[in-house]
Enzyme design. Sequence first.
Site, short mmCIF file in Angstrom:
data_model
loop_
_atom_site.label_atom_id
_atom_site.label_comp_id
_atom_site.label_asym_id
_atom_site.label_seq_id
_atom_site.Cartn_x
_atom_site.Cartn_y
_atom_site.Cartn_z
CB SER A 172 -1.69 12.73 5.25
OG SER A 172 -2.40 12.45 4.08
CE1 TYR A 186 -1.37 4.69 2.64
CE2 TYR A 186 -0.81 5.95 0.68
CZ TYR A 186 -0.55 5.60 2.00
OH TYR A 186 0.52 6.16 2.66
CE LYS A 190 -1.76 7.35 4.99
NZ LYS A 190 -1.27 7.47 6.37
N1 LIG Z 1 6.82 4.70 3.35
C1 LIG Z 1 6.20 5.49 2.51
O1 LIG Z 1 6.47 5.49 1.29
C2 LIG Z 1 5.17 6.44 3.00
C3 LIG Z 1 4.50 6.25 4.19
N2 LIG Z 1 3.52 7.14 4.57
C4 LIG Z 1 2.78 6.92 5.81
O2 LIG Z 1 3.68 6.96 6.89
C5 LIG Z 1 3.24 6.10 7.92
C6 LIG Z 1 4.36 5.14 8.31
O3 LIG Z 1 4.73 4.40 7.18
P1 LIG Z 1 6.03 3.47 7.15
O4 LIG Z 1 6.99 3.93 8.16
O5 LIG Z 1 6.43 3.35 5.74
O6 LIG Z 1 5.36 2.08 7.59
P2 LIG Z 1 5.97 0.71 8.15
O7 LIG Z 1 5.15 -0.36 7.53
O8 LIG Z 1 7.43 0.66 8.03
O9 LIG Z 1 5.54 0.81 9.68
C7 LIG Z 1 4.20 0.86 10.05
C8 LIG Z 1 4.08 0.96 11.55
O10 LIG Z 1 2.68 1.03 11.89
C9 LIG Z 1 2.38 -0.03 12.80
N3 LIG Z 1 1.00 -0.48 12.57
C10 LIG Z 1 0.49 -0.98 11.43
N4 LIG Z 1 -0.78 -1.33 11.60
C11 LIG Z 1 -1.09 -1.04 12.89
C12 LIG Z 1 -2.26 -1.21 13.68
N5 LIG Z 1 -3.37 -1.73 13.19
N6 LIG Z 1 -2.23 -0.82 14.97
C13 LIG Z 1 -1.10 -0.30 15.49
N7 LIG Z 1 0.03 -0.12 14.80
C14 LIG Z 1 0.04 -0.51 13.52
C15 LIG Z 1 3.42 -1.11 12.49
O11 LIG Z 1 3.65 -2.00 13.53
P3 LIG Z 1 2.88 -3.42 13.66
O12 LIG Z 1 2.83 -4.00 12.31
O13 LIG Z 1 3.65 -4.20 14.66
O14 LIG Z 1 1.52 -3.06 14.18
C16 LIG Z 1 4.65 -0.25 12.26
O15 LIG Z 1 5.21 0.15 13.48
C17 LIG Z 1 1.99 5.42 7.38
O16 LIG Z 1 0.86 6.10 7.86
C18 LIG Z 1 2.11 5.58 5.89
O17 LIG Z 1 0.86 5.58 5.26
C19 LIG Z 1 3.22 8.23 3.83
C20 LIG Z 1 3.85 8.47 2.65
C21 LIG Z 1 4.87 7.59 2.14
C1 LIG Z 2 1.86 21.18 -8.76
C2 LIG Z 2 3.14 20.50 -8.50
C3 LIG Z 2 3.05 19.05 -8.34
C4 LIG Z 2 4.36 18.42 -7.92
C5 LIG Z 2 4.51 16.94 -8.15
C6 LIG Z 2 3.52 16.09 -7.44
C7 LIG Z 2 3.88 14.66 -7.46
C8 LIG Z 2 2.92 13.84 -6.68
C9 LIG Z 2 3.34 12.42 -6.54
C10 LIG Z 2 2.53 11.68 -5.54
C11 LIG Z 2 3.26 10.52 -4.99
C12 LIG Z 2 2.47 9.75 -4.00
C13 LIG Z 2 3.39 8.91 -3.15
C14 LIG Z 2 2.64 8.14 -2.12
C15 LIG Z 2 3.56 7.52 -1.12
C16 LIG Z 2 2.86 6.60 -0.20
O1 LIG Z 2 2.10 7.00 0.61
C17 LIG Z 2 3.11 5.16 -0.44
N1 LIG Z 2 4.49 4.86 -0.61
C18 LIG Z 2 2.55 4.31 0.67
O2 LIG Z 2 3.35 4.32 1.72
#
Ligand SMILES: NC(=O)C1=CN([C@@H]2O[C@H](COP(=O)(O)OP(=O)(O)OC[C@H]3O[C@@H](n4cnc5c(N)ncnc54)[C@H](OP(=O)(O)O)[C@@H]3O)[C@@H](O)[C@H]2O)C=CC1
Ligand SMILES: CCCCCCCCCCCCCCCC(=O)[C@@H](N)CO
Length: 361
Positions: A172, A186, A190
Amino acid sequence: MADLSLAQVFFVVIFIVIFLLLALILKPQSIKIPIRNRHVFITGGSSGIGLALAHLAASEGARVSILARNVDRLQEARDSIRLSTGNDVAVFPADVRDPDAVLRAIEEAGPVDVLICNQGVFVPRELEKQELEEVKFMIDVNLMGTFHLIKAALPGMKNRKSREPASIAIISSQAGQVGIYGYTAYSASKFGLRGLAEALQQEVIAHNILVSLIFPPDTDTPGFEQETKMRPQLTGIIAASSGTVKADEVAKKTLNGIKSGSFIVPCNFDGLLLAIATAGLSPQRSVLMALCEVFAAGPTRFIGLCIQWGWYRSIKRWYAQNNYNLTCRCSSILHGTHNQLNYLLYNCANLLLSSHFCCVH
Ligand SMILES: NC(=O)C1=CN([C@@H]2O[C@H](COP(=O)(O)OP(=O)(O)OC[C@H]3O[C@@H](n4cnc5c(N)ncnc54)[C@H](OP(=O)(O)O)[C@@H]3O)[C@@H](O)[C@H]2O)C=CC1
Ligand SMILES: CCCCCCCCCCCCCCCC(=O)[C@@H](N)CO
């Protein structure tokens, strides 16, 4: 003095009673979900968090399969994992939005022991400025895609030969624990995963399948790099409350969470506080964490309210400042002020709004 020690005794007794009660209802048993020699299927395994997870699982002796859309990037991932771990991973090009393609990939890959639904897309924008197509894109990939994966993998997981517990892990985001400006679609996708995970855990526990839900903060990945170029300034300001972590760190936390069968898996200290503040009625398998949740619920709510206060203050300030700047910008265009011209280039997203503002005034 006597009163004080009486109060202290009372508190200690309450503490012990609650601890024993929690131990009784949680029936702590050390859950161990082995990774070595097991089939770990990771979606989005060609980039960022998924790629870091694939490296880690392969280095721990798992049989790893990765799925994503782009074949070249999948092959690159396979090569880099082979180079660093000496192990081969199987690659499956498919789009999680296509349930038949997902089913074919999972059938070809063979029964899964650990399913990691990590694929995800994020297009941060205020809802008013976001096309419905983009909203649907995020819901389809992040939420529906996860349904397709679990539906496809579950029969094989239930009929697995091994008596070891299996795992379904879902990535998530902290934006799936608290709604964040610019993340309406988004966050909705999630938050949806949480409902799915909580209900699913009740449905699969009889088959000794444990569900884990991982909540990373901003994480340094190729996807995040793209995101930062376009996300609204306020999204960045609010998300910064929890800092940025490395993909390897998230992968480590995720794999440890899976191995110990944790339901909620936070990835940093703020994430831990957030998990306590949003514990709700989620399963909890650790007595220590349950104890923290019970006693810290009030204080974390207080901290949460203070943080919300800060966020709303930033929003208010940002809007006030921008409206102010916009009025100035109109005059600055007339007077050719350099500063305001910079502002114009830097914050082009506000141009539409500003022209509206200029017209009104
Ligand atoms: N980076 C961040 O700040 C954060 C990320 N997340 C979550 O973590 C996960 C990974 O993120 P992150 O590593 O940053 O993402 P990236 O964009 O670096 O990688 C995403 C991956 O998902 C694949 N993908 C995307 N769309 C599809 C699809 N339709 N079917 C199959 N595969 C797909 C991509 O490959 P391809 O494009 O070739 O399909 C790639 O391998 C996500 O769910 C994101 O929401 C959560 C919190 C923070
Ligand atoms: C009670 C205590 C609270 C503590 C602090 C809470 C702070 C929350 C911040 C939320 C940040 C959300 C980041 C999303 C990242 C993400 O999913 C994107 N980068 C897409 O990839």
